[in-house]
Design a protein around this motif. Structure first.
Motif, PDB file in Angstrom:
ATOM      1  N   GLY A 150      -2.903  -7.667   4.626  1.00 35.43           N
ATOM      2  CA  GLY A 150      -2.898  -6.913   3.217  1.00 35.43           C
ATOM      3  C   GLY A 150      -2.068  -7.927   2.934  1.00 35.43           C
ATOM      4  O   GLY A 150      -1.465  -9.067   3.228  1.00 35.43           O
ATOM      5  N   SER A 151      -1.131  -7.227   1.250  1.00 35.56           N
ATOM      6  CA  SER A 151       0.043  -7.996   0.972  1.00 35.56           C
ATOM      7  C   SER A 151       1.959  -6.938   1.138  1.00 35.56           C
ATOM      8  O   SER A 151       1.234  -5.584   1.571  1.00 35.56           O
ATOM      9  CB  SER A 151      -0.182  -7.433  -0.429  1.00 35.56           C
ATOM     10  N   TYR A 152       2.754  -7.853   1.126  1.00 31.88           N
ATOM     11  CA  TYR A 152       3.909  -7.499   1.265  1.00 31.88           C
ATOM     12  C   TYR A 152       4.824  -8.074   0.511  1.00 31.88           C
ATOM     13  O   TYR A 152       4.548  -9.548   0.307  1.00 31.88           O
ATOM     14  CB  TYR A 152       4.226  -7.567   2.936  1.00 31.88           C
ATOM     15  N   THR A 153       5.598  -7.326   0.371  1.00 29.87           N
ATOM     16  CA  THR A 153       7.254  -8.218  -0.570  1.00 29.87           C
ATOM     17  C   THR A 153       7.431  -8.447   0.618  1.00 29.87           C
ATOM     18  O   THR A 153       7.856  -7.233   1.156  1.00 29.87           O
ATOM     19  CB  THR A 153       7.385  -7.311  -0.985  1.00 29.87           C
ATOM     20  N   VAL A 154       8.235  -9.510   1.160  1.00 27.58           N
ATOM     21  CA  VAL A 154       9.520  -9.836   1.875  1.00 27.58           C
ATOM     22  C   VAL A 154      11.142 -10.158   1.131  1.00 27.58           C
ATOM     23  O   VAL A 154      10.794 -11.663   0.960  1.00 27.58           O
ATOM     24  CB  VAL A 154       8.746 -10.990   2.921  1.00 27.58           C
ATOM     25  N   THR A 155      12.486  -9.636   2.071  1.00 27.00           N
ATOM     26  CA  THR A 155      13.505 -10.462   1.467  1.00 27.00           C
ATOM     27  C   THR A 155      13.688 -10.438   2.457  1.00 27.00           C
ATOM     28  O   THR A 155      14.256  -9.579   3.073  1.00 27.00           O
ATOM     29  CB  THR A 155      13.461  -8.455   0.875  1.00 27.00           C
ATOM     30  N   ALA A 156      13.880 -11.371   2.213  1.00 27.63           N
ATOM     31  CA  ALA A 156      15.148 -12.314   3.163  1.00 27.63           C
ATOM     32  C   ALA A 156      16.590 -12.166   3.298  1.00 27.63           C
ATOM     33  O   ALA A 156      17.364 -13.238   2.059  1.00 27.63           O
ATOM     34  CB  ALA A 156      14.557 -13.634   3.738  1.00 27.63           C
ATOM     35  N   THR A 157      17.557 -11.889   3.808  1.00 28.65           N
ATOM     36  CA  THR A 157      18.637 -11.802   3.064  1.00 28.65           C
ATOM     37  C   THR A 157      19.689 -12.683   4.901  1.00 28.65           C
ATOM     38  O   THR A 157      20.101 -12.299   5.856  1.00 28.65           O
ATOM     39  CB  THR A 157      19.252 -10.314   3.175  1.00 28.65           C
ATOM     40  N   ILE A 158      20.775 -13.392   4.320  1.00 27.68           N
ATOM     41  CA  ILE A 158      21.365 -13.578   5.424  1.00 27.68           C
ATOM     42  C   ILE A 158      22.215 -12.334   5.321  1.00 27.68           C
ATOM     43  O   ILE A 158      22.629 -11.889   4.869  1.00 27.68           O
ATOM     44  CB  ILE A 158      22.284 -14.775   4.891  1.00 27.68           C
ATOM     45  N   ASN A 159      23.172 -12.179   7.193  1.00 32.27           N
ATOM     46  CA  ASN A 159      23.617 -11.914   7.455  1.00 32.27           C
ATOM     47  C   ASN A 159      24.419 -11.625   6.941  1.00 32.27           C
ATOM     48  O   ASN A 159      25.363 -12.868   7.200  1.00 32.27           O
ATOM     49  CB  ASN A 159      23.557 -11.994   9.487  1.00 32.27           C
ATOM     50  N   PRO A 160      25.182 -10.301   6.813  1.00 35.97           N
ATOM     51  CA  PRO A 160      27.045 -10.811   5.742  1.00 35.97           C
ATOM     52  C   PRO A 160      27.924 -11.445   7.007  1.00 35.97           C
ATOM     53  O   PRO A 160      28.629 -11.880   6.880  1.00 35.97           O
ATOM     54  CB  PRO A 160      27.065  -8.959   5.904  1.00 35.97           C
ATOM     55  N   ALA A 161      27.902 -11.187   8.595  1.00 36.40           N
ATOM     56  CA  ALA A 161      28.564 -11.759   8.797  1.00 36.40           C
ATOM     57  C   ALA A 161      28.389 -13.724   8.897  1.00 36.40           C
ATOM     58  O   ALA A 161      29.812 -14.024   9.301  1.00 36.40           O
ATOM     59  CB  ALA A 161      28.491 -11.625  10.550  1.00 36.40           C
ATOM     60  N   TYR A 162      27.608 -14.163   8.662  1.00 35.08           N
ATOM     61  CA  TYR A 162      27.248 -15.436   8.007  1.00 35.08           C
ATOM     62  C   TYR A 162      27.555 -15.762   6.062  1.00 35.08           C
ATOM     63  O   TYR A 162      28.145 -16.849   6.447  1.00 35.08           O
ATOM     64  CB  TYR A 162      25.869 -16.085   8.858  1.00 35.08           C
ATOM     65  N   ALA A 163      27.066 -14.501   5.680  1.00 32.72           N
ATOM     66  CA  ALA A 163      26.924 -14.774   4.231  1.00 32.72           C
ATOM     67  C   ALA A 163      28.737 -14.840   4.237  1.00 32.72           C
ATOM     68  O   ALA A 163      28.902 -15.753   3.103  1.00 32.72           O
ATOM     69  CB  ALA A 163      26.966 -13.822   3.880  1.00 32.72           C
ATOM     70  N   ASN A 216       1.049  -0.933   0.146  1.00 34.28           N
ATOM     71  CA  ASN A 216      -0.267   0.016   0.180  1.00 34.28           C
ATOM     72  C   ASN A 216       0.946   1.338  -0.064  1.00 34.28           C
ATOM     73  O   ASN A 216       0.280   2.567   0.032  1.00 34.28           O
ATOM     74  CB  ASN A 216      -1.017   0.233   1.418  1.00 34.28           C
ATOM     75  N   GLY A 217       1.938   1.384  -0.041  1.00 30.48           N
ATOM     76  CA  GLY A 217       2.827   2.273  -0.299  1.00 30.48           C
ATOM     77  C   GLY A 217       3.889   2.942   1.595  1.00 30.48           C
ATOM     78  O   GLY A 217       4.649   3.348   1.161  1.00 30.48           O
ATOM     79  N   ASP A 218       2.949   2.233   2.305  1.00 29.53           N
ATOM     80  CA  ASP A 218       3.386   2.882   3.220  1.00 29.53           C
ATOM     81  C   ASP A 218       5.527   2.369   3.247  1.00 29.53           C
ATOM     82  O   ASP A 218       5.526   1.464   2.552  1.00 29.53           O
ATOM     83  CB  ASP A 218       3.084   1.724   4.394  1.00 29.53           C
ATOM     84  N   PRO A 219       6.094   3.097   4.995  1.00 27.73           N
ATOM     85  CA  PRO A 219       7.819   2.594   5.064  1.00 27.73           C
ATOM     86  C   PRO A 219       7.918   1.438   5.210  1.00 27.73           C
ATOM     87  O   PRO A 219       7.664   0.732   5.765  1.00 27.73           O
ATOM     88  CB  PRO A 219       8.158   3.495   5.511  1.00 27.73           C
ATOM     89  N   ALA A 220       8.593   1.168   4.019  1.00 29.38           N
ATOM     90  CA  ALA A 220       9.487  -1.020   4.182  1.00 29.38           C
ATOM     91  C   ALA A 220      10.064  -0.775   5.813  1.00 29.38           C
ATOM     92  O   ALA A 220      10.711   0.882   6.344  1.00 29.38           O
ATOM     93  CB  ALA A 220      10.193  -1.252   3.696  1.00 29.38           C
ATOM     94  N   ARG A 221      10.423  -1.783   6.552  1.00 27.80           N
ATOM     95  CA  ARG A 221      10.760  -1.588   7.600  1.00 27.80           C
ATOM     96  C   ARG A 221      11.693  -3.447   8.129  1.00 27.80           C
ATOM     97  O   ARG A 221      11.626  -3.969   7.457  1.00 27.80           O
ATOM     98  CB  ARG A 221      10.316  -2.069   9.266  1.00 27.80           C
ATOM     99  N   SER A 222      12.737  -2.992   8.628  1.00 27.60           N
ATOM    100  CA  SER A 222      13.649  -4.113   8.734  1.00 27.60           C
ATOM    101  C   SER A 222      13.662  -4.804   9.482  1.00 27.60           C
ATOM    102  O   SER A 222      13.750  -3.877  10.942  1.00 27.60           O
ATOM    103  CB  SER A 222      14.883  -4.082   8.111  1.00 27.60           C
ATOM    104  N   VAL A 223      13.975  -6.550  10.423  1.00 29.06           N
ATOM    105  CA  VAL A 223      14.105  -7.090  11.187  1.00 29.06           C
ATOM    106  C   VAL A 223      15.111  -7.395  11.360  1.00 29.06           C
ATOM    107  O   VAL A 223      14.639  -8.466  10.177  1.00 29.06           O
ATOM    108  CB  VAL A 223      12.672  -7.251  11.920  1.00 29.06           C
ATOM    109  N   ASN A 224      15.835  -8.191  12.292  1.00 21.94           N
ATOM    110  CA  ASN A 224      16.919  -9.339  12.454  1.00 21.94           C
ATOM    111  C   ASN A 224      15.459 -10.149  13.265  1.00 21.94           C
ATOM    112  O   ASN A 224      14.736 -10.044  14.261  1.00 21.94           O
ATOM    113  CB  ASN A 224      17.721  -8.416  13.317  1.00 21.94           C
ATOM    114  N   ARG A 225      16.087 -10.954  12.425  1.00 21.27           N
ATOM    115  CA  ARG A 225      15.918 -12.588  13.290  1.00 21.27           C
ATOM    116  C   ARG A 225      17.296 -13.996  13.902  1.00 21.27           C
ATOM    117  O   ARG A 225      17.772 -14.491  12.925  1.00 21.27           O
ATOM    118  CB  ARG A 225      14.447 -13.703  12.229  1.00 21.27           C
ATOM    119  N   LYS A 226      16.817 -14.873  14.627  1.00 21.84           N
ATOM    120  CA  LYS A 226      17.227 -15.669  15.312  1.00 21.84           C
ATOM    121  C   LYS A 226      17.645 -16.860  13.965  1.00 21.84           C
ATOM    122  O   LYS A 226      16.338 -16.578  13.967  1.00 21.84           O
ATOM    123  CB  LYS A 226      17.616 -15.980  17.018  1.00 21.84           C
ATOM    124  N   ALA A 227      17.863 -18.353  14.264  1.00 22.62           N
ATOM    125  CA  ALA A 227      17.850 -19.062  13.219  1.00 22.62           C
ATOM    126  C   ALA A 227      18.590 -20.702  14.824  1.00 22.62           C
ATOM    127  O   ALA A 227      19.528 -20.234  15.565  1.00 22.62           O
ATOM    128  CB  ALA A 227      18.788 -19.405  12.236  1.00 22.62           C
TER     129      ALA A 227
END
Length: 485
Positions: A189-202, A122-133
């Motif tokens: 609603g609808s979202y696009t989620v981009t999952a990126t492995i942390n560079p410290a592990y990548a 819907n055009g609202d700002p994107a946000r990022s969160v870090n998650r454990k594995a």
């Protein structure tokens, strides 16, 4: 454990670590192109996913999974001492590859493993969160020629004083890795989620930005309050017949080794007169502790026998080690073994001040303490050497503490916690004692007792407690204490 919508999957190859460079052909002929090495693991995610949110909170792993290649993928984590960081390595075919320092703050998860960038349609700002594995999800076989069973733990179990853990994915198996104890805050609603492995592990994994990232088209639907599912472990079966004597067969060979961790979760009760705490006794030996109880005719009492096994799991002998009694209280309603542990509050000179009345136990594998010790059981639920504490109609039961696992009891009831009335302020020690009467057979009794310093202050009805930290360990806190057995 959490149902997911089946959708087409997008696959990304995670480069194998430490593989040798492809060899060149000999002679004057041009070298043939080297075959691509099989990847250690692959990362995949659904192209589209629909989840349900409750009060704008969605518990989901987003369908992200890791698939092991031709060999199992294992992470081993160890802590030599409580004042040292946890060290984690990938046990690859060419040797150990270290993950970054601080990858695991405790044995529950790999920290900040993946970053999720959530962009609303819907055009609202994107946000990022870090998650454990955690790699020890409820894995599944995804290749027909893969081994039929996975030996790895189902979950990243831990105790604040754990010493070692193993996370792994069986060859040809897939496992979700995104932990779900914290929901994603998402409105329908609808979202696009981009999952990126942390560079410290990548970086250690040899991943570039493209191969470390996946994108998911996410739809969030509104839902009702979820039901809570309960998983029950399979029932254990004791020996078929009561032993004919107090001792039989061979007792030499693999043996359990009961050890006491430092008391933890120490705090004052709300009435200001009782000291609450949790205590863990674990098995660091190369054999499970197996105790079977056989009921006496017409009595609510069982005779307890410890059983012994060789390295192949074959029973070799037994020895009578005490008794089990039926506990009829509403919060118990099961059989207790009477000779497993003892809890004592000691004065500064280590003389006894108060003894907890908690002296009977239903053994269970509650906490993974060190899954790297020889003989450790990575998945004790998958064996008949598991605990069943029985009911009033039971004629025999089996209680087990697997190798590498501990049994934790929270002392938050009067009589089990320490009554401080009449005790002066000062320094004391909470002593956790395993096998207090020496009836259980184990390989080493010098490590059966732990001492945790506490400093008592305040006044009657408003006592205070100060607990010096042990090394780098950060303990969980409770308002009224965790559930008790």
């Amino acid at each position: 454990m959490h149902p997911r919508r089946r959708t087409p999957l997008v696959t990304v190859v995670v480069a194998a670590l430490g593989l040798a460079a492809a060899s060149l052909g000999s002679g004057s002929a041009a070298a043939a192109p080297a075959a691509e090495p099989a990847p250690a693991v692959t990362l995949w995610a659904p192209a589209t996913l629909t989840v349900t949110a409750y009060d704008k909170h969605a518990y989901t792993d987003l369908g992200l999974k890791l698939i092991a290649g031709d060999a199992p993928f294992e992470l081993w984590s160890t802590r030599p001492a409580y004042d040292q960081l946890i060290h984690t390595v990938w046990r690859g075919p060419s040797g150990d590859v270290a993950l970054p320092d601080g990858a695991m703050k405790d044995f529950n998860s790999i920290r900040r493993f993946v970053t999720l960038t959530i962009t609303p349609a819907n055009g609202d700002p994107a946000r990022s969160v870090n998650r454990k594995a955690c790699l020890n999800g409820w894995s599944e076989r995804v290749r027909p020629d893969a081994p039929p069973r996975s030996p790895y733990p189902r979950g990243c179990w831990y105790n604040p004083y754990s010493l070692g853990s193993v996370q792994g994915i069986q060859a040809g198996w897939a496992a979700p890795f995104l932990q779900q104890e914290r929901p994603l805050k998402l409105a329908p609603g609808s979202y696009t989620v981009t999952a990126t492995i942390n560079p410290a592990y990548a970086g250690p994994l040899g991943l570039t930005g493209d191969t470390a990232t996946r994108t998911i088209a996410l739809t969030v639907e509104n839902g009702d309050a979820p039901a809570v599912a309960r998983r029950v472990s399979p029932t254990a079966r004791p020996a078929a017949h009561r032993p004919t004597g107090a001792t039989g067969g061979q007792l030499a060979g693999p043996t359990p080794d009961l050890r006491a961790l430092p008391a933890w979760g120490i705090q004052m009760a709300r009435n200001g007169n009782y000291l609450n705490f949790s205590a863990t006794v674990w098995n660091g030996g190369d054999s499970p502790l197996v105790v079977d109880g056989f009921r006496r005719e017409g009595e609510d009492l069982m005779d307890a026998y410890q059983y012994f096994f060789d390295a192949n799991g074959n029973q070799t002998g037994y020895q009578q080690v005490g008794q089990m009694h039926w506990d009829p209280r509403p919060t118990h309603q099961h059989w207790h073994f009477e000779d497993f542990a003892r809890y004592v509050l000691l004065r500064a000179d280590h003389t006894e001040a108060v003894r907890s009345r908690k002296e009977a136990f239903c053994l269970a594998n509650t906490d993974a303490v060190d899954q790297t010790v020889p003989g450790a059981s990575w998945n004790p639920e998958n064996t008949d050497l598991s605990t069943a504490c029985g009911d009033l109609g039971s004629l025999s039961i089996r209680e087990v503490l697997a190798s590498g696992w501990g049994d934790t009891y929270g002392q938050f009831r009067a009589g089990q916690s320490f009554d401080l009335k009449g005790l002066p302020n000062g320094t004391y020690y909470v002593a956790v004692i395993a096998n207090p009467d020496g009836r259980l057979v184990e390989s080493d009794t010098t490590n059966n007792t732990s001492f945790r310093e506490v400093v008592i202050g305040g006044k009657p009805g408003a006592r205070t407690v100060t607990v010096p930290q042990v090394g780098l360990v950060v303990e969980p806190t409770y308002d009224q204490g965790p559930p008790v057995d």
